[in-house]
Design a protein around this motif. Sequence first.
Motif, PDB file in Angstrom:
ATOM      1  N   VAL A 122       0.660  -1.289  -0.042  1.00 44.55           N
ATOM      2  CA  VAL A 122      -0.048  -0.026   0.154  1.00 44.55           C
ATOM      3  C   VAL A 122       0.878   1.334   0.091  1.00 44.55           C
ATOM      4  O   VAL A 122       1.794   1.428   0.871  1.00 44.55           O
ATOM      5  CB  VAL A 122      -0.849   0.141   1.191  1.00 44.55           C
ATOM      6  N   ILE A 123       0.642   2.336  -0.741  1.00 46.59           N
ATOM      7  CA  ILE A 123       1.233   3.362  -0.940  1.00 46.59           C
ATOM      8  C   ILE A 123      -0.041   4.586  -0.325  1.00 46.59           C
ATOM      9  O   ILE A 123      -0.935   4.955  -1.029  1.00 46.59           O
ATOM     10  CB  ILE A 123       1.693   4.003  -2.255  1.00 46.59           C
ATOM     11  N   GLU A 124       0.162   5.027   0.866  1.00 49.36           N
ATOM     12  CA  GLU A 124      -0.949   5.809   1.333  1.00 49.36           C
ATOM     13  C   GLU A 124      -0.879   7.209   1.013  1.00 49.36           C
ATOM     14  O   GLU A 124      -0.063   7.567   0.659  1.00 49.36           O
ATOM     15  CB  GLU A 124      -0.865   5.717   3.054  1.00 49.36           C
ATOM     16  N   MET A 125      -1.960   7.661   1.223  1.00 51.20           N
ATOM     17  CA  MET A 125      -2.225   9.089   0.949  1.00 51.20           C
ATOM     18  C   MET A 125      -1.388   9.921   1.660  1.00 51.20           C
ATOM     19  O   MET A 125      -1.203   9.760   2.959  1.00 51.20           O
ATOM     20  CB  MET A 125      -3.912   9.529   1.366  1.00 51.20           C
ATOM     21  N   ASP A 126      -0.893  11.220   1.348  1.00 48.94           N
ATOM     22  CA  ASP A 126       0.075  11.749   1.905  1.00 48.94           C
ATOM     23  C   ASP A 126       1.407  11.297   2.178  1.00 48.94           C
ATOM     24  O   ASP A 126       1.982  11.949   3.177  1.00 48.94           O
ATOM     25  CB  ASP A 126      -0.682  12.728   3.044  1.00 48.94           C
ATOM     26  N   LEU A 127       1.872   9.877   1.685  1.00 46.56           N
ATOM     27  CA  LEU A 127       2.930   9.424   2.042  1.00 46.56           C
ATOM     28  C   LEU A 127       4.074  10.393   1.843  1.00 46.56           C
ATOM     29  O   LEU A 127       5.130  10.782   2.478  1.00 46.56           O
ATOM     30  CB  LEU A 127       3.386   8.123   1.133  1.00 46.56           C
ATOM     31  N   PHE A 128       4.151  11.238   0.671  1.00 46.33           N
ATOM     32  CA  PHE A 128       5.212  12.123   0.553  1.00 46.33           C
ATOM     33  C   PHE A 128       4.936  13.703   0.945  1.00 46.33           C
ATOM     34  O   PHE A 128       5.452  14.583   0.285  1.00 46.33           O
ATOM     35  CB  PHE A 128       5.450  12.312  -1.047  1.00 46.33           C
ATOM     36  N   LYS A 129       3.959  14.073   1.730  1.00 42.31           N
ATOM     37  CA  LYS A 129       3.570  15.458   2.026  1.00 42.31           C
ATOM     38  C   LYS A 129       4.864  16.155   2.462  1.00 42.31           C
ATOM     39  O   LYS A 129       4.626  17.527   2.043  1.00 42.31           O
ATOM     40  CB  LYS A 129       2.765  15.143   3.400  1.00 42.31           C
ATOM     41  N   TYR A 130       5.917  15.664   3.060  1.00 41.98           N
ATOM     42  CA  TYR A 130       7.033  16.645   3.447  1.00 41.98           C
ATOM     43  C   TYR A 130       8.000  16.368   2.547  1.00 41.98           C
ATOM     44  O   TYR A 130       8.976  16.843   2.884  1.00 41.98           O
ATOM     45  CB  TYR A 130       7.272  16.167   4.874  1.00 41.98           C
ATOM     46  N   ILE A 147      -2.479   2.436  -4.487  1.00 38.81           N
ATOM     47  CA  ILE A 147      -1.849   3.591  -4.390  1.00 38.81           C
ATOM     48  C   ILE A 147      -2.986   4.477  -4.137  1.00 38.81           C
ATOM     49  O   ILE A 147      -3.829   4.700  -4.821  1.00 38.81           O
ATOM     50  CB  ILE A 147      -0.939   3.797  -5.649  1.00 38.81           C
ATOM     51  N   ALA A 148      -2.716   5.488  -2.973  1.00 38.94           N
ATOM     52  CA  ALA A 148      -3.862   6.540  -3.058  1.00 38.94           C
ATOM     53  C   ALA A 148      -3.805   7.416  -4.080  1.00 38.94           C
ATOM     54  O   ALA A 148      -2.551   7.802  -4.622  1.00 38.94           O
ATOM     55  CB  ALA A 148      -3.576   7.011  -1.665  1.00 38.94           C
ATOM     56  N   PRO A 149      -5.037   7.682  -4.622  1.00 42.48           N
ATOM     57  CA  PRO A 149      -4.919   8.494  -5.968  1.00 42.48           C
ATOM     58  C   PRO A 149      -4.175   9.924  -5.938  1.00 42.48           C
ATOM     59  O   PRO A 149      -3.778  10.330  -6.928  1.00 42.48           O
ATOM     60  CB  PRO A 149      -6.252   8.679  -6.172  1.00 42.48           C
ATOM     61  N   THR A 150      -4.185  10.411  -4.683  1.00 45.91           N
ATOM     62  CA  THR A 150      -3.503  11.941  -4.896  1.00 45.91           C
ATOM     63  C   THR A 150      -2.061  12.006  -4.219  1.00 45.91           C
ATOM     64  O   THR A 150      -1.547  12.926  -3.928  1.00 45.91           O
ATOM     65  CB  THR A 150      -4.267  12.750  -3.972  1.00 45.91           C
ATOM     66  N   VAL A 151      -1.465  10.692  -3.928  1.00 48.80           N
ATOM     67  CA  VAL A 151      -0.165  10.586  -3.167  1.00 48.80           C
ATOM     68  C   VAL A 151       0.954  11.706  -4.111  1.00 48.80           C
ATOM     69  O   VAL A 151       1.960  12.172  -3.475  1.00 48.80           O
ATOM     70  CB  VAL A 151       0.329   9.081  -3.117  1.00 48.80           C
ATOM     71  N   PHE A 152       0.690  11.543  -5.504  1.00 52.50           N
ATOM     72  CA  PHE A 152       1.970  12.293  -6.096  1.00 52.50           C
ATOM     73  C   PHE A 152       1.354  13.673  -6.707  1.00 52.50           C
ATOM     74  O   PHE A 152       2.375  14.287  -7.124  1.00 52.50           O
ATOM     75  CB  PHE A 152       2.101  11.483  -7.570  1.00 52.50           C
ATOM     76  N   ASP A 153       0.261  14.097  -6.290  1.00 52.89           N
ATOM     77  CA  ASP A 153      -0.345  15.400  -6.718  1.00 52.89           C
ATOM     78  C   ASP A 153       0.824  16.587  -6.402  1.00 52.89           C
ATOM     79  O   ASP A 153       0.699  17.562  -7.224  1.00 52.89           O
ATOM     80  CB  ASP A 153      -1.642  15.633  -6.142  1.00 52.89           C
ATOM     81  N   HIS A 154       1.456  16.838  -5.319  1.00 53.87           N
ATOM     82  CA  HIS A 154       2.074  17.843  -4.920  1.00 53.87           C
ATOM     83  C   HIS A 154       3.525  17.500  -5.194  1.00 53.87           C
ATOM     84  O   HIS A 154       4.398  18.487  -4.939  1.00 53.87           O
ATOM     85  CB  HIS A 154       2.004  18.169  -3.537  1.00 53.87           C
ATOM     86  N   LEU A 155       4.090  16.672  -5.998  1.00 53.73           N
ATOM     87  CA  LEU A 155       5.327  16.463  -6.382  1.00 53.73           C
ATOM     88  C   LEU A 155       5.599  16.991  -7.709  1.00 53.73           C
ATOM     89  O   LEU A 155       5.718  16.563  -8.625  1.00 53.73           O
ATOM     90  CB  LEU A 155       5.604  15.005  -6.311  1.00 53.73           C
ATOM     91  N   ASN A 156       5.675  18.441  -7.622  1.00 51.77           N
ATOM     92  CA  ASN A 156       6.113  19.230  -8.974  1.00 51.77           C
ATOM     93  C   ASN A 156       7.111  18.978  -9.391  1.00 51.77           C
ATOM     94  O   ASN A 156       7.470  19.370 -10.650  1.00 51.77           O
ATOM     95  CB  ASN A 156       5.680  20.680  -8.540  1.00 51.77           C
ATOM     96  N   GLN A 157       8.202  18.348  -8.710  1.00 52.44           N
ATOM     97  CA  GLN A 157       9.549  18.034  -9.335  1.00 52.44           C
ATOM     98  C   GLN A 157       9.861  16.613  -9.708  1.00 52.44           C
ATOM     99  O   GLN A 157      10.745  16.398 -10.298  1.00 52.44           O
ATOM    100  CB  GLN A 157      10.621  18.329  -8.207  1.00 52.44           C
ATOM    101  N   LEU A 158       8.793  15.634  -9.689  1.00 54.78           N
ATOM    102  CA  LEU A 158       8.908  14.206  -9.994  1.00 54.78           C
ATOM    103  C   LEU A 158       9.001  14.164 -11.664  1.00 54.78           C
ATOM    104  O   LEU A 158       8.268  14.556 -12.472  1.00 54.78           O
ATOM    105  CB  LEU A 158       7.629  13.704  -9.434  1.00 54.78           C
ATOM    106  N   ARG A 159      10.160  13.646 -11.911  1.00 56.90           N
ATOM    107  CA  ARG A 159      10.511  13.523 -13.452  1.00 56.90           C
ATOM    108  C   ARG A 159      10.792  11.881 -13.791  1.00 56.90           C
ATOM    109  O   ARG A 159      10.817  11.658 -14.915  1.00 56.90           O
ATOM    110  CB  ARG A 159      11.758  14.207 -13.745  1.00 56.90           C
ATOM    111  N   HIS A 160      10.859  11.163 -12.716  1.00 53.81           N
ATOM    112  CA  HIS A 160      10.866   9.656 -12.920  1.00 53.81           C
ATOM    113  C   HIS A 160       9.992   8.834 -11.791  1.00 53.81           C
ATOM    114  O   HIS A 160      10.262   9.071 -10.600  1.00 53.81           O
ATOM    115  CB  HIS A 160      12.440   9.133 -12.560  1.00 53.81           C
TER     116      HIS A 160
END
Length: 195
Positions: A122-130, A147-160
């Motif tokens: 499981v990849i929980e919601m807000d895992l990468f909040k910080y 995978i929580a549907p919004t877990v990656f939403d705020h990762l604006n630098q995510l390229r890979h």
Amino acid sequence: LFTLLLITTSTLSLNVSTSCMISLEDFKTIGEISTCEVDTIVEIDSRGTEISFESYSNDDKVEALKFETHRMKFFPQGINKTFTSLLAIYMNDGVLSEIHQADLQPFTQLRYLDLFENLLEVIEMDLFKYNKQLEVVWLSNNRIEHIAPTVFDHLNQLRHLYLMSNVSIQQSETNRSHVLKLIANVKEKCANDKK
């Protein structure tokens, strides 16, 4: 050029000592950074197990921590007490079965997270909040069912983003525009999942 560092873990029933070598290693998107590579197998069977690192003079300079092949079912606590400026955490080829927001909270500068080939489900919601600076996330070859549907939403630098060989999704992308499409795919597949 390397330094030997002694690491100990302790719980009520577990005392483990290990060491790591400090060297320069090239991490995708970050470049060459000082890395503490643990050279023995660390075993953690209890949630909340704290790992402590014996003091040494160059601790500020270590920017990556690498556990390659491990027996840690839970993310070790206390890493940030020694390594205050980690940009990369590499914990693959192991038995990590869960990871939570609180585990990653101390690592606000984290840009590279590699959890390839573990037992995550499981990849929980807000895992990468910080961890808003994340550029690379490896979650391939786990057992991820949700995978929580919004877990990656705020990762604006995510390229890979690597999600291959999981139960719920079999896809990886390596540039920002394709990563955005993959994130949309994750949202679509997991939005109705109640797990």
